[in-house]
Motif scaffolding. Structure first.
Motif, PDB file in Angstrom:
ATOM      1  N   ASP A 117       0.836  -1.196   0.000  1.00 48.84           N
ATOM      2  CA  ASP A 117       0.000   0.000   0.000  1.00 48.84           C
ATOM      3  C   ASP A 117       0.874   1.251   0.000  1.00 48.84           C
ATOM      4  O   ASP A 117       2.090   1.182  -0.211  1.00 48.84           O
ATOM      5  N   ILE A 118       0.256   2.407   0.256  1.00 44.65           N
ATOM      6  CA  ILE A 118       0.965   3.673   0.115  1.00 44.65           C
ATOM      7  C   ILE A 118       2.146   3.782   1.067  1.00 44.65           C
ATOM      8  O   ILE A 118       3.152   4.421   0.740  1.00 44.65           O
ATOM      9  N   THR A 119       2.066   3.148   2.240  1.00 44.21           N
ATOM     10  CA  THR A 119       3.211   3.217   3.164  1.00 44.21           C
ATOM     11  C   THR A 119       4.433   2.529   2.554  1.00 44.21           C
ATOM     12  O   THR A 119       5.565   3.008   2.708  1.00 44.21           O
ATOM     13  N   ASP A 120       4.206   1.421   1.860  1.00 43.73           N
ATOM     14  CA  ASP A 120       5.312   0.721   1.200  1.00 43.73           C
ATOM     15  C   ASP A 120       5.829   1.515   0.003  1.00 43.73           C
ATOM     16  O   ASP A 120       7.042   1.609  -0.217  1.00 43.73           O
ATOM     17  N   LEU A 121       4.916   2.098  -0.759  1.00 42.88           N
ATOM     18  CA  LEU A 121       5.318   2.861  -1.936  1.00 42.88           C
ATOM     19  C   LEU A 121       6.112   4.101  -1.537  1.00 42.88           C
ATOM     20  O   LEU A 121       7.065   4.496  -2.235  1.00 42.88           O
ATOM     21  N   ARG A 122       5.749   4.712  -0.425  1.00 45.70           N
ATOM     22  CA  ARG A 122       6.512   5.866   0.056  1.00 45.70           C
ATOM     23  C   ARG A 122       7.930   5.449   0.442  1.00 45.70           C
ATOM     24  O   ARG A 122       8.894   6.175   0.186  1.00 45.70           O
ATOM     25  N   GLU A 123       8.071   4.280   1.061  1.00 43.65           N
ATOM     26  CA  GLU A 123       9.406   3.775   1.371  1.00 43.65           C
ATOM     27  C   GLU A 123      10.208   3.569   0.088  1.00 43.65           C
ATOM     28  O   GLU A 123      11.412   3.856   0.039  1.00 43.65           O
ATOM     29  N   ASP A 124       9.540   3.079  -0.956  1.00 46.46           N
ATOM     30  CA  ASP A 124      10.220   2.867  -2.228  1.00 46.46           C
ATOM     31  C   ASP A 124      10.729   4.184  -2.814  1.00 46.46           C
ATOM     32  O   ASP A 124      11.840   4.241  -3.364  1.00 46.46           O
ATOM     33  N   LEU A 125       9.930   5.230  -2.713  1.00 49.46           N
ATOM     34  CA  LEU A 125      10.336   6.524  -3.262  1.00 49.46           C
ATOM     35  C   LEU A 125      11.606   7.034  -2.585  1.00 49.46           C
ATOM     36  O   LEU A 125      12.526   7.524  -3.247  1.00 49.46           O
ATOM     37  N   VAL A 126      11.665   6.898  -1.269  1.00 45.46           N
ATOM     38  CA  VAL A 126      12.839   7.358  -0.520  1.00 45.46           C
ATOM     39  C   VAL A 126      14.063   6.526  -0.891  1.00 45.46           C
ATOM     40  O   VAL A 126      15.148   7.064  -1.172  1.00 45.46           O
ATOM     41  N   ALA A 127      13.901   5.197  -0.894  1.00 47.48           N
ATOM     42  CA  ALA A 127      15.034   4.320  -1.212  1.00 47.48           C
ATOM     43  C   ALA A 127      15.505   4.529  -2.649  1.00 47.48           C
ATOM     44  O   ALA A 127      16.705   4.534  -2.933  1.00 47.48           O
ATOM     45  N   ALA A 128      14.554   4.718  -3.570  1.00 44.44           N
ATOM     46  CA  ALA A 128      14.915   4.912  -4.968  1.00 44.44           C
ATOM     47  C   ALA A 128      15.704   6.201  -5.159  1.00 44.44           C
ATOM     48  O   ALA A 128      16.711   6.224  -5.885  1.00 44.44           O
ATOM     49  N   MET A 129      15.272   7.286  -4.508  1.00 39.94           N
ATOM     50  CA  MET A 129      15.969   8.552  -4.673  1.00 39.94           C
ATOM     51  C   MET A 129      17.379   8.483  -4.102  1.00 39.94           C
ATOM     52  O   MET A 129      18.312   9.079  -4.654  1.00 39.94           O
ATOM     53  N   SER A 130      17.563   7.750  -3.011  1.00 48.66           N
ATOM     54  CA  SER A 130      18.906   7.593  -2.451  1.00 48.66           C
ATOM     55  C   SER A 130      19.815   6.876  -3.446  1.00 48.66           C
ATOM     56  O   SER A 130      20.967   7.286  -3.672  1.00 48.66           O
ATOM     57  N   LYS A 131      19.285   5.834  -4.067  1.00 52.48           N
ATOM     58  CA  LYS A 131      20.087   5.078  -5.035  1.00 52.48           C
ATOM     59  C   LYS A 131      20.297   5.879  -6.312  1.00 52.48           C
ATOM     60  O   LYS A 131      21.379   5.820  -6.932  1.00 52.48           O
ATOM     61  N   ILE A 132      19.303   6.644  -6.723  1.00 51.76           N
ATOM     62  CA  ILE A 132      19.453   7.480  -7.917  1.00 51.76           C
ATOM     63  C   ILE A 132      20.581   8.477  -7.721  1.00 51.76           C
ATOM     64  O   ILE A 132      21.376   8.725  -8.639  1.00 51.76           O
ATOM     65  N   ARG A 133      20.681   9.048  -6.541  1.00 53.41           N
ATOM     66  CA  ARG A 133      21.783   9.981  -6.277  1.00 53.41           C
ATOM     67  C   ARG A 133      23.135   9.283  -6.433  1.00 53.41           C
ATOM     68  O   ARG A 133      24.091   9.864  -6.963  1.00 53.41           O
ATOM     69  N   GLU A 134      23.236   8.054  -5.940  1.00 58.78           N
ATOM     70  CA  GLU A 134      24.487   7.306  -6.095  1.00 58.78           C
ATOM     71  C   GLU A 134      24.826   7.109  -7.574  1.00 58.78           C
ATOM     72  O   GLU A 134      25.977   7.298  -7.995  1.00 58.78           O
ATOM     73  N   VAL A 135      23.819   6.738  -8.353  1.00 58.07           N
ATOM     74  CA  VAL A 135      24.043   6.497  -9.780  1.00 58.07           C
ATOM     75  C   VAL A 135      24.379   7.799 -10.489  1.00 58.07           C
ATOM     76  O   VAL A 135      25.220   7.828 -11.400  1.00 58.07           O
ATOM     77  N   MET A 136      23.748   8.893 -10.088  1.00 58.73           N
ATOM     78  CA  MET A 136      24.074  10.187 -10.680  1.00 58.73           C
ATOM     79  C   MET A 136      25.541  10.525 -10.444  1.00 58.73           C
ATOM     80  O   MET A 136      26.252  10.962 -11.360  1.00 58.73           O
ATOM     81  N   MET A 137      26.011  10.320  -9.233  1.00 61.63           N
ATOM     82  CA  MET A 137      27.407  10.629  -8.920  1.00 61.63           C
ATOM     83  C   MET A 137      28.353   9.735  -9.730  1.00 61.63           C
ATOM     84  O   MET A 137      29.382  10.197 -10.226  1.00 61.63           O
TER      85      MET A 137
END
Length: 302
Positions: A117-137
Motif C-alpha cells: 500500500d501507500i506506506t510501502d510505496l513511500r518507502e520505495d520513493l525514498v530508497a529509490a531517490m537515495s540510489k538514484i543519487r548514487e548512480v548520478m554521482m
C-alpha cells in the motif's frame, strides 16, 4: 456466433459510449497501448539498477547514444498503471521524448497494490531517490538538478515526493528541490475521486491516516515553491477533472512559484497520457514548459 455478437457489441460500445466514464477508458486502452508500443525508438543507452530486494524495486537510467547530456537537469519519471500495472520498459517511448530533448531519464518502478500500500510505496520513493543519487554521482550527473514527472498514478507519487514534508525530509531535499514538476492525468486530490478498488487497496477508507498520506492535496504545505505543470482532460473517466482543478487552485493560492494547468477540452485520461505521441498538443506543451525551466532562476527572491 456468440463471439461474433460479442465483437459487434464491443465495437458498438467503442464508438457509442460517451467520454468521461470508466468503461470508455477501458475500451480505448488497448488501441492506445498498441499505438504506444508502435512508436519508433531511436538509439539509446539503458542501465537497470535495483534499490531493494523486491523484483519491482528498480529503475532504468535511459540516455542518448551520445556521450554528452546538454541539459543541467535529469528527469525522474514515474509511469502510470493505477499503482498496480505496467513497468518502465513498457514506457520507454515516454522517456525517449525527454532523452531526445537532452535529459537523462530515470524511469522508476515500485512495489504494487494490492500486496503493498501507500506506506510501502513511500518507502520505495525514498530508497529509490537515495540510489538514484548514487548512480548520478557515478555517471558524472551529480551536479545536475532533478525534475520530477509522472503520468496517472505515477504523477500522484511524483507529487507526493515534491510536496510531502515528511518525504522531503527523508530524501534530504532542500527548498530548491525538485527543480520542477510535471503531472499528466494525475490523481492529485483523492477525496474528489470515487472509492475504486485500486484506491481502497492503496489508501484504505477515507478516515484512514493512509488516505491522507496518499493524497498530494492534503500533504501540500504553503510556500512549497515548485514550478509545476499539470495537464488534464475535462472528460477524464478515471481521475475527475474537477478534483484536479481544486488541487490547482489550492496550489496557486499557496505557492510563490508558477503553477500552470493545461486543460484538454473533452480530453480523456488517455488523451493526456498520449503526451509522448509526436505532434500531440500535450507533447508540445511538455517540451515547451521544459524549455522555460532551463532559464528559470533557482531562487525568485534573488
Amino acid at each position: 456466433m456468440i463471439f461474433a455478437i460479442f465483437l459487434i457489441v464491443l465495437v458498438a460500445l467503442y464508438f457509442l459510449l460517451p467520454k468521461g466514464i470508466l468503461l470508455y477508458e477501458g475500451l480505448h486502452w488497448l488501441p492506445w497501448a498498441i499505438q504506444l508500443k508502435s512508436l519508433p525508438l531511436k538509439p539509446f543507452r539503458e542501465e537497470k539498477t535495483f534499490y531493494g530486494n523486491h523484483p519491482r524495486q528498480y529503475f532504468l537510467l535511459i540516455r542518448s547514444g551520445k556521450d554528452q547530456s546538454p541539459k543541467d537537469s535529469v528527469v525522474v519519471y514515474i509511469h502510470g498503471g493505477g499503482w498496480q500495472f505496467g513497468k518502465p520498459e513498457m514506457f520507454r517511448s515516454n522517456a525517449l521524448v525527454l532523452v531526445e530533448a537532452g535529459y537523462p531519464v530515470f524511469m522508476l518502478s515500485h512495489r504494487r497494490i494490492p500486496f503493498f500500500d501507500i506506506t510501502d510505496l513511500r518507502e520505495d520513493l525514498v530508497a529509490a531517490m537515495s540510489k538514484i543519487r548514487e548512480v548520478m554521482m557515478a555517471n558524472n550527473l551529480g551536479a545536475k538538478k532533478i525534475i520530477l514527472g509522472g503520468v496517472s498514478s505515477g504523477g500522484n507519487l511524483a507529487a507526493l515526493m515534491a510536496f510531502d514534508p515528511d518525504l522531503r525530509r527523508k530524501m534530504a531535499w532542500g527548498k530548491d528541490m525538485p527543480a520542477a514538476l510535471f503531472l499528466i492525468s494525475a490523481p492529485l486530490n483523492l477525496r474528489g475521486m470515487w472509492s475504486s478498488p485500486p484506491l481502497l487497496f492503496l489508501a484504505g477508507n477515507r478516515s484512514n491516516v493512509r488516505f491522507r498520506m496518499a493524497s498530494p492535496m492534503e500533504v501540500m504545505q504553503p510556500g512549497q515553491n515548485v514550478p509545476t505543470l499539470i495537464i488534464h482532460g475535462t472528460h477524464d473517466g478515471l481521475v475527475n477533472y474537477q478534483s484536479v482543478r481544486e488541487f490547482y487552485e489550492k496550489m496557486k493560492a499557496e505557492s510563490a512559484r508558477e503553477v500552470r494547468l493545461i486543460t484538454i477540452e473533452r480530453g480523456t485520461h488517455l488523451d493526456a497520457a498520449s503526451w509522448c505521441f509526436p505532434g500531440h498538443p500535450a507533447n508540445r506543451a511538455v517540451i515547451q514548459w521544459l524549455k522555460e525551466q532551463e532559464v528559470l532562476p533557482t531562487d525568485i527572491s534573488s
